[in-house]
Design an enzyme around this catalytic site. Sequence first.
Site, PDB file in Angstrom:
ATOM      1  N   GLU A 162       0.802  -1.231   0.000  1.00 25.47           N
ATOM      2  CA  GLU A 162       0.000   0.000   0.000  1.00 25.47           C
ATOM      3  C   GLU A 162       0.833   1.280   0.000  1.00 25.47           C
ATOM      4  O   GLU A 162       0.787   2.054   0.972  1.00 25.47           O
ATOM      5  CB  GLU A 162      -0.966   0.013   1.190  1.00 25.47           C
ATOM      6  CG  GLU A 162      -1.883  -1.198   1.249  1.00 25.47           C
ATOM      7  CD  GLU A 162      -2.999  -1.042   2.262  1.00 25.47           C
ATOM      8  OE1 GLU A 162      -2.963  -0.091   3.072  1.00 25.47           O
ATOM      9  OE2 GLU A 162      -3.925  -1.877   2.231  1.00 25.47           O
ATOM     10  N   GLU A 366      -5.079  -8.759   1.065  1.00 25.34           N
ATOM     11  CA  GLU A 366      -5.732  -8.436   2.339  1.00 25.34           C
ATOM     12  C   GLU A 366      -7.216  -8.223   2.114  1.00 25.34           C
ATOM     13  O   GLU A 366      -7.619  -7.549   1.163  1.00 25.34           O
ATOM     14  CB  GLU A 366      -5.197  -7.131   2.970  1.00 25.34           C
ATOM     15  CG  GLU A 366      -3.871  -7.239   3.647  1.00 25.34           C
ATOM     16  CD  GLU A 366      -3.420  -5.905   4.249  1.00 25.34           C
ATOM     17  OE1 GLU A 366      -4.280  -5.105   4.692  1.00 25.34           O
ATOM     18  OE2 GLU A 366      -2.210  -5.673   4.258  1.00 25.34           O
TER      19      GLU A 366
HETATM   20  C1  BGC Z   1      -2.912  -2.438   5.964  1.00 26.70           C
HETATM   21  C2  BGC Z   1      -2.907  -3.207   7.255  1.00 26.70           C
HETATM   22  C3  BGC Z   1      -4.008  -2.706   8.143  1.00 26.70           C
HETATM   23  C4  BGC Z   1      -5.315  -2.962   7.458  1.00 26.70           C
HETATM   24  C5  BGC Z   1      -6.542  -2.503   8.236  1.00 26.70           C
HETATM   25  C6  BGC Z   1      -4.275  -2.183   5.411  1.00 26.70           C
HETATM   26  O1  BGC Z   1      -4.342  -0.842   5.047  1.00 26.70           O
HETATM   27  O2  BGC Z   1      -2.061  -3.021   5.008  1.00 26.70           O
HETATM   28  O3  BGC Z   1      -1.645  -3.064   7.838  1.00 26.70           O
HETATM   29  O4  BGC Z   1      -3.982  -3.272   9.412  1.00 26.70           O
HETATM   30  O5  BGC Z   1      -5.361  -2.307   6.223  1.00 26.70           O
HETATM   31  O6  BGC Z   1      -6.536  -1.128   8.402  1.00 26.70           O
END
Ligand code: BGC
Length: 461
Positions: A162, A366
Amino acid sequence: MPTFPENFVWGTATAAYQVEGAWNEDGRGPSIWDTFSHTPGLVAGGDTGDVACDHYHRLEEDLDILSALGVGAYRFSISWPRVRPNGTANRPGLDFYERLVDGLLTRGIAPVATLYHWDLPQELEDAGGWVTRDTAYRFAEYAALMGETIGDRVRTWITLNEPWCSAYLGYASGVHAPGRTEPAAALAAVHHLNLGHGLAVQALRAVVDPAAQMSVTLNLHHVRGVSEADADAVRQVDALANRAFLGPMLEGAYPRDLIADTASVTDWSFVRDGDEAAACQPLDVLGVNYYNPTLVRRWDGSSDRSTADGHQDGAASPWIACENVEFVQQPGPYTEMGWNIDETGLTELLLRLHRDYPAMPTMITENGAAFADVVTPNGRVHDERRVDYLHRHLTAVAEAISAGADVRGYFVWSLMDNFEWAHGYSKRFGIVRVEPGTLERVWKDSAHWYRDVVAAGKLPG
Ligand code: BGC
Ligand code: BGC
């Protein structure tokens, strides 16, 4: 009934600063997140990553949890200041990642290594951070070190996590480390992150197993307008959030509209001849982090302007030169982050990527949700809302696949509750609970559910 390809990769994800702790042990140097979290008032509750989940000392236990979950892959990040403080290789730090990688391989789990999940060595920030070109060169050197150390065993490399957050939250809105609020500097950071990505891919390719896959993880924003009249606001936000990275990394050029939109902030003279080509290295798969879509409209000045983009308010906006754009609060339901739950954005985003870059496979690096979990008297966490969130989003992935998108895998954020950046430990994304104080690991219902999904290779019902 949504289905997934035979070789679909099921995984979970974490990041070094969010889980490891051991912040000053075995030669680790300080990172910008140590400095930021140790500064009173910047992180909720005064929380820090000093101990976090103590993953550094509980590695074997956490590896066993991954094994019991049955996942095929684990996405972790490497702490740059742990392995290369002050530009010098630190053997004990490197040993930790060797143990991690070997422990995964012994259990039949593929390591997916992210080089940069936001924890820049403090001395590099002191020298200018990502605003400075040198940081991109230092990043490539660090990439080479990791390639030499574990490049014979790691088959999937992610350069950056990101870069949107690193650049805009770190240097424009200041809600993330290093907490600077300088829009022109943030755009220079965008560029040096893109350049660093390309240089790191080259450095890795020179030393790692030739079969290794190269990737980068972007938090692409699925931007929608309130009405057709908002098309230009959508275009502008898409340029800053998405094409500022997709352009150089996948097409070898910054979008011209981005340069024009931000002309009052910077002349982009930090982009030198050859940089865009250097940023554009062949990639094997694009990592996508998705939580929710973004809703915008053109702001005509007639009412109070809403800036509710779902990110924490900082001293300044992360949205550079977007004075005529309004971020619109989206209809619920919401997660504990205040983010709306809308999995249709994920299907649409994956299909847009498939349309724009038909030859580029994707993986969801993610996806997940924070909810206020309740522990029952007999120690269970019935997090049915998290199960529902994951189920919806996996269904959305399967729909994109059946419509033609080449999606290779899915990683739940997160394996366990952890340090949620400026929110500290107040927001919990884990499918495994980390009990405050004792740090005991407790499987939530979502962990049991995910184990069954992984074992079956499909969703229940
Ligand atoms: C990030 C994580 C974060 C998650 C939830 C993403 O932006 O890569 O590190 O914990 O979102 O906010
Ligand atoms: C504790 C931290 C701990 C974290 C783990 C918090 O509630 O205060 O010390 O590292 O939980 O999730």
